[in-house]
Design a protein around this motif. Sequence first.
Motif, PDB file in Angstrom:
ATOM      1  N   ALA B  61       0.844  -1.205   0.000  1.00 39.70           N
ATOM      2  CA  ALA B  61       0.000   0.000   0.000  1.00 39.70           C
ATOM      3  C   ALA B  61       0.879   1.256   0.000  1.00 39.70           C
ATOM      4  O   ALA B  61       0.565   2.240  -0.672  1.00 39.70           O
ATOM      5  CB  ALA B  61      -0.924  -0.014   1.207  1.00 39.70           C
ATOM      6  N   ALA B  62       1.988   1.189   0.720  1.00 42.13           N
ATOM      7  CA  ALA B  62       2.897   2.345   0.747  1.00 42.13           C
ATOM      8  C   ALA B  62       3.532   2.555  -0.622  1.00 42.13           C
ATOM      9  O   ALA B  62       3.707   3.693  -1.068  1.00 42.13           O
ATOM     10  CB  ALA B  62       3.965   2.140   1.825  1.00 42.13           C
ATOM     11  N   GLY B  71      -1.770   1.128 -12.869  1.00 36.85           N
ATOM     12  CA  GLY B  71      -2.630   0.267 -13.682  1.00 36.85           C
ATOM     13  C   GLY B  71      -3.128  -0.960 -12.945  1.00 36.85           C
ATOM     14  O   GLY B  71      -3.604  -0.874 -11.804  1.00 36.85           O
ATOM     15  N   GLU B  72      -3.027  -2.112 -13.601  1.00 37.33           N
ATOM     16  CA  GLU B  72      -3.521  -3.356 -13.037  1.00 37.33           C
ATOM     17  C   GLU B  72      -2.844  -3.693 -11.712  1.00 37.33           C
ATOM     18  O   GLU B  72      -3.468  -4.240 -10.802  1.00 37.33           O
ATOM     19  CB  GLU B  72      -3.295  -4.521 -14.016  1.00 37.33           C
ATOM     20  CG  GLU B  72      -4.217  -4.505 -15.216  1.00 37.33           C
ATOM     21  CD  GLU B  72      -5.628  -4.924 -14.841  1.00 37.33           C
ATOM     22  OE1 GLU B  72      -5.928  -6.126 -14.923  1.00 37.33           O
ATOM     23  OE2 GLU B  72      -6.425  -4.040 -14.443  1.00 37.33           O
ATOM     24  N   ALA B  73      -1.572  -3.388 -11.609  1.00 34.54           N
ATOM     25  CA  ALA B  73      -0.850  -3.678 -10.366  1.00 34.54           C
ATOM     26  C   ALA B  73      -1.394  -2.840  -9.220  1.00 34.54           C
ATOM     27  O   ALA B  73      -1.589  -3.334  -8.097  1.00 34.54           O
ATOM     28  CB  ALA B  73       0.643  -3.439 -10.545  1.00 34.54           C
ATOM     29  N   ALA B  74      -1.684  -1.583  -9.499  1.00 39.09           N
ATOM     30  CA  ALA B  74      -2.257  -0.710  -8.471  1.00 39.09           C
ATOM     31  C   ALA B  74      -3.642  -1.206  -8.089  1.00 39.09           C
ATOM     32  O   ALA B  74      -4.042  -1.172  -6.919  1.00 39.09           O
ATOM     33  CB  ALA B  74      -2.319   0.724  -8.980  1.00 39.09           C
ATOM     34  N   ARG B  75      -4.379  -1.691  -9.070  1.00 35.39           N
ATOM     35  CA  ARG B  75      -5.711  -2.215  -8.807  1.00 35.39           C
ATOM     36  C   ARG B  75      -5.618  -3.446  -7.896  1.00 35.39           C
ATOM     37  O   ARG B  75      -6.439  -3.630  -6.994  1.00 35.39           O
ATOM     38  CB  ARG B  75      -6.359  -2.591 -10.152  1.00 35.39           C
ATOM     39  CG  ARG B  75      -7.808  -2.975 -10.050  1.00 35.39           C
ATOM     40  CD  ARG B  75      -8.391  -3.181 -11.459  1.00 35.39           C
ATOM     41  NE  ARG B  75      -9.419  -4.203 -11.413  1.00 35.39           N
ATOM     42  CZ  ARG B  75      -9.476  -5.255 -12.216  1.00 35.39           C
ATOM     43  NH1 ARG B  75      -8.566  -5.430 -13.160  1.00 35.39           N
ATOM     44  NH2 ARG B  75     -10.451  -6.134 -12.095  1.00 35.39           N
ATOM     45  N   ALA B  76      -4.618  -4.280  -8.120  1.00 30.58           N
ATOM     46  CA  ALA B  76      -4.434  -5.465  -7.276  1.00 30.58           C
ATOM     47  C   ALA B  76      -4.179  -5.053  -5.834  1.00 30.58           C
ATOM     48  O   ALA B  76      -4.740  -5.619  -4.897  1.00 30.58           O
ATOM     49  CB  ALA B  76      -3.284  -6.324  -7.810  1.00 30.58           C
ATOM     50  N   VAL B  77      -3.343  -4.064  -5.644  1.00 33.33           N
ATOM     51  CA  VAL B  77      -3.024  -3.620  -4.276  1.00 33.33           C
ATOM     52  C   VAL B  77      -4.240  -2.971  -3.634  1.00 33.33           C
ATOM     53  O   VAL B  77      -4.549  -3.206  -2.458  1.00 33.33           O
ATOM     54  CB  VAL B  77      -1.823  -2.654  -4.299  1.00 33.33           C
ATOM     55  CG1 VAL B  77      -1.599  -2.049  -2.920  1.00 33.33           C
ATOM     56  CG2 VAL B  77      -0.568  -3.400  -4.761  1.00 33.33           C
ATOM     57  N   ALA B  78      -4.989  -2.177  -4.413  1.00 31.48           N
ATOM     58  CA  ALA B  78      -6.183  -1.528  -3.867  1.00 31.48           C
ATOM     59  C   ALA B  78      -7.196  -2.573  -3.403  1.00 31.48           C
ATOM     60  O   ALA B  78      -7.924  -2.368  -2.423  1.00 31.48           O
ATOM     61  CB  ALA B  78      -6.802  -0.601  -4.913  1.00 31.48           C
ATOM     62  N   ALA B  79      -7.235  -3.717  -4.089  1.00 33.79           N
ATOM     63  CA  ALA B  79      -8.198  -4.766  -3.736  1.00 33.79           C
ATOM     64  C   ALA B  79      -7.865  -5.421  -2.403  1.00 33.79           C
ATOM     65  O   ALA B  79      -8.683  -6.152  -1.846  1.00 33.79           O
ATOM     66  CB  ALA B  79      -8.245  -5.821  -4.841  1.00 33.79           C
ATOM     67  N   ALA B  80      -6.650  -5.175  -1.922  1.00 29.49           N
ATOM     68  CA  ALA B  80      -6.225  -5.776  -0.659  1.00 29.49           C
ATOM     69  C   ALA B  80      -6.321  -4.785   0.495  1.00 29.49           C
ATOM     70  O   ALA B  80      -5.829  -5.038   1.587  1.00 29.49           O
ATOM     71  CB  ALA B  80      -4.789  -6.298  -0.788  1.00 29.49           C
ATOM     72  N   LEU B  89      -6.872 -11.845  -4.404  1.00 32.18           N
ATOM     73  CA  LEU B  89      -6.930 -13.192  -4.974  1.00 32.18           C
ATOM     74  C   LEU B  89      -8.084 -13.290  -5.971  1.00 32.18           C
ATOM     75  O   LEU B  89      -7.972 -13.961  -7.001  1.00 32.18           O
ATOM     76  CB  LEU B  89      -7.121 -14.235  -3.873  1.00 32.18           C
ATOM     77  CG  LEU B  89      -6.074 -14.253  -2.747  1.00 32.18           C
ATOM     78  CD1 LEU B  89      -6.325 -15.432  -1.805  1.00 32.18           C
ATOM     79  CD2 LEU B  89      -4.661 -14.308  -3.284  1.00 32.18           C
ATOM     80  N   ALA B  90      -9.188 -12.608  -5.662  1.00 34.34           N
ATOM     81  CA  ALA B  90     -10.376 -12.691  -6.515  1.00 34.34           C
ATOM     82  C   ALA B  90     -10.129 -12.138  -7.911  1.00 34.34           C
ATOM     83  O   ALA B  90     -10.816 -12.515  -8.861  1.00 34.34           O
ATOM     84  CB  ALA B  90     -11.530 -11.933  -5.862  1.00 34.34           C
ATOM     85  N   LEU B  91      -9.144 -11.256  -8.065  1.00 39.86           N
ATOM     86  CA  LEU B  91      -8.911 -10.622  -9.370  1.00 39.86           C
ATOM     87  C   LEU B  91      -8.330 -11.591 -10.389  1.00 39.86           C
ATOM     88  O   LEU B  91      -8.401 -11.340 -11.594  1.00 39.86           O
ATOM     89  CB  LEU B  91      -7.976  -9.419  -9.212  1.00 39.86           C
ATOM     90  CG  LEU B  91      -8.513  -8.252  -8.384  1.00 39.86           C
ATOM     91  CD1 LEU B  91      -7.457  -7.166  -8.273  1.00 39.86           C
ATOM     92  CD2 LEU B  91      -9.789  -7.705  -9.009  1.00 39.86           C
ATOM     93  N   GLY B  92      -7.711 -12.668  -9.922  1.00 40.97           N
ATOM     94  CA  GLY B  92      -7.186 -13.655 -10.857  1.00 40.97           C
ATOM     95  C   GLY B  92      -5.814 -13.306 -11.395  1.00 40.97           C
ATOM     96  O   GLY B  92      -5.102 -12.437 -10.875  1.00 40.97           O
ATOM     97  N   ARG B  96      -2.581 -10.064 -10.921  1.00 37.00           N
ATOM     98  CA  ARG B  96      -1.511 -10.668 -10.115  1.00 37.00           C
ATOM     99  C   ARG B  96      -0.195 -10.683 -10.893  1.00 37.00           C
ATOM    100  O   ARG B  96       0.878 -10.382 -10.358  1.00 37.00           O
ATOM    101  CB  ARG B  96      -1.927 -12.092  -9.727  1.00 37.00           C
ATOM    102  CG  ARG B  96      -1.058 -12.736  -8.687  1.00 37.00           C
ATOM    103  CD  ARG B  96      -1.580 -14.131  -8.354  1.00 37.00           C
ATOM    104  NE  ARG B  96      -1.456 -15.032  -9.474  1.00 37.00           N
ATOM    105  CZ  ARG B  96      -2.440 -15.804  -9.946  1.00 37.00           C
ATOM    106  NH1 ARG B  96      -3.633 -15.791  -9.386  1.00 37.00           N
ATOM    107  NH2 ARG B  96      -2.239 -16.594 -10.984  1.00 37.00           N
ATOM    108  N   ARG B  97      -0.287 -11.001 -12.187  1.00 39.57           N
ATOM    109  CA  ARG B  97       0.927 -10.996 -13.026  1.00 39.57           C
ATOM    110  C   ARG B  97       1.448  -9.579 -13.237  1.00 39.57           C
ATOM    111  O   ARG B  97       2.651  -9.331 -13.223  1.00 39.57           O
ATOM    112  CB  ARG B  97       0.619 -11.618 -14.394  1.00 39.57           C
ATOM    113  CG  ARG B  97       0.546 -13.110 -14.343  1.00 39.57           C
ATOM    114  CD  ARG B  97       0.366 -13.700 -15.749  1.00 39.57           C
ATOM    115  NE  ARG B  97       0.209 -15.146 -15.645  1.00 39.57           N
ATOM    116  CZ  ARG B  97      -0.624 -15.863 -16.385  1.00 39.57           C
ATOM    117  NH1 ARG B  97      -1.371 -15.301 -17.304  1.00 39.57           N
ATOM    118  NH2 ARG B  97      -0.690 -17.167 -16.217  1.00 39.57           N
TER     119      ARG B  97
END
Lengths: 439, 439
Positions: B61-62, B71-80, B89-92, B96-97
């Motif tokens: 988060a930091a 982008g997608e990586a930021a979205r993955a972190v926001a989901a956590a 995990l739900a994003l698939g 994650r990649r």
Amino acid sequence: MASIDGTDLDRTHDVAARSCVPGADGHPDFPIQNLPLGLFSVGDGARRAGVAIGDRILDLAAAQAAGLLTGEAARAVAAAESGTLNGLLALGAGPRRALRHQLFDLLRAESPDRDRVSPLLHEAAACTLHLPARIGDYTDFFVGIHHATNTGRLFRPDQPLLPNYKHLPVGYHGRASSIRPSGTPVRRPHGQAKPPHLDAPVFGPSRRLDYELELGVWIGPGNDLGTPVPIAEAAGQVAGFCLLNDWSARDIQGWEYQPLGPFLAKSFATTISPWIVTPEALAPFRIPQAARPAGDPTPLPHLLDPADQAGGALDLDLVIWLSTAASRAAGLPPERIARSNARHMYWTVAQMVAHHTSGGCDLRPGDLLGTGTLSGPEREACGSLLETTEGGKAPIGLATGEERRFLEDGDEVILTARGQREGFAPIGFGPCRAVVLPA
Amino acid sequence: MASIDGTDLDRTHDVAARSCVPGADGHPDFPIQNLPLGLFSVGDGARRAGVAIGDRILDLAAAQAAGLLTGEAARAVAAAESGTLNGLLALGAGPRRALRHQLFDLLRAESPDRDRVSPLLHEAAACTLHLPARIGDYTDFFVGIHHATNTGRLFRPDQPLLPNYKHLPVGYHGRASSIRPSGTPVRRPHGQAKPPHLDAPVFGPSRRLDYELELGVWIGPGNDLGTPVPIAEAAGQVAGFCLLNDWSARDIQGWEYQPLGPFLAKSFATTISPWIVTPEALAPFRIPQAARPAGDPTPLPHLLDPADQAGGALDLDLVIWLSTAASRAAGLPPERIARSNARHMYWTVAQMVAHHTSGGCDLRPGDLLGTGTLSGPEREACGSLLETTEGGKAPIGLATGEERRFLEDGDEVILTARGQREGFAPIGFGPCRAVVLPA
């Protein structure tokens, strides 16, 4: 009021009490003496805590916002603000009882607030009912001794009950994700099975789909990992009851279950009635534990409590109804196909809780226990078709002229439960129903 | 980079890649080629998503707040953000990649942002690691064929494997509530057991406490109830892997498990390693499914996929270490007591997922699957003491001069896993460890 074996009955059990809500008095399930808790929504609105009264639902958060609930009762409602009742269940008996008493006063005929209550009521038929809590873990027991005997006899005619049965409440972990509230259709599962006449298994729609008549038990406060709940405190873990249909695919079960137990034969769907009927509402229907015949082994000390033996069983009339596509087309009502009673539990709910935690396993608020199938001793009291039809050999006849060995597509199974006792208002659970969709 | 059977390897697997984080290069578990995801806290702070790099943890988060992820990586972190990784995990696989690739660029030696990364790193030794996700349901399989054979032989010398074993991945529902992260002590459970020389069962501390060496599998997107996951899509449900110790009380298990399977013998504790090692990190260690000998039954079509057979197994070195109170007092390091490999799975993870959902059961993000005990064919490769000591008959000797038939109080069991392959950087899972406390 009377007192049974330490379970105090109070003014909320008064058979003469009347409600200000039209139609609540004499309602088969939800008169003012019941007051079960649930989670409902209207249209696309948020999920809200509610209490069933007659054919209406009182919005608890709205009642609290209107200043109609105070103290512990208000605290109970506030704990349910998150859109599930887990927080309310976690508070245990004190706030739950306070809420019951304030709701009783609010909803009785003499209520000074009855004009303020009226706008907070919803027609239940216009509401959607949800799973009342987020179920962390679901455990299914096997305490219906007639079911255990009947199904055991199919496999072991000489020894239907295994040696452990009378020493501990046999149970296993079930699947929490696939539990759905009453009304959600159940799709016939595909699965792997090996018919006796084939050398290898086949994969396809289950041909031996069955219901199981059970009670569900909602867990309240819970316990810490490593800290067993003593039997004398176990009843305090119970936040309420529901009906539970443990749908079972017998052909899948027969092939998969050795050596680790039922798995996909059960996990495709479990249906529960959505209202949490509280221990307080069921106090009039508590009876001594009587399903353990004289001469059977005495439970080990950690499973034995005099108060539990004296009043830890339940006298609840349980009925299974079936409606088929043909019966609905003919305009026939659901047909009663079996009638049993909750008194056929060989182990009490407190014994189930004490055993479950005896090794240190933690229960959490909102966990669900199933009792296992509650069959009576007669064929007419069997809680599953596996028993009634002796494994599919002896079909039952229906009013339509149809026969059933196992369930057909379009069949709707409806479970009901009812407490009745001289001097008390009868109460019910509301239906636990679901229709079978084709695979 | 190379490609194995459709699994693309990319620059994040480059053995020559170096990290800007001191000590990460050549780290036995967490070099820059691994980048496992987890949930950590510092002091009394909130739980935050992190990635392990060497002996440090990068606060995701930091990193995002600092503008280092997009982008997608930021979205993955926001989901956590909610304090668990379920949403991530739900994003698939896609997000994650993307996160893996951006983290790789951020943490490599050539990173233009390395000075900005440095303040966002925590010493792992100063952090607390938590269960990375809220586990909705936990299912334990039985796919280690040598374990199934070894344990089956104890009960059925002539027919160790039951007829269903080679037709479906046998599994059962486990207890989610009692899963704890590595480092949480395990209290020896009380329970009911019936020693062979007694006529009736007794209740007391387990005398046959055991470990089980397993891999855990984290579920990603999940599926809707009634919608099976086809075998060709099953690998896409896997969000990552961990080590799992399925602690087992053999005396309790032997008495309780018929007819519905293991219950309290397992539910007192399950320990997992806290880092989620992603499928991407494990891509170099995928191998053809080889545990199914020629001549065995061909899986039914819903469990058979050519790509899965070609690359759906894992080559991971698995080791069990034991430290006893006496060995620690003597200043001895943990002793290796068994070594096995993940290749001994008779069914692949994709087959487990396809089977699990084949009847319609829904998996949810953050669900956990256990593989079952992964023993190898030799005594030195057994994943449980039940197997190694032949049910307690043949004790193992330790460097201290002690013997073990089953675990003693004070014993610490440590599981480790490691992927190694010529041309790739070895990676590990971090330890899965817990000490046994007295009952």
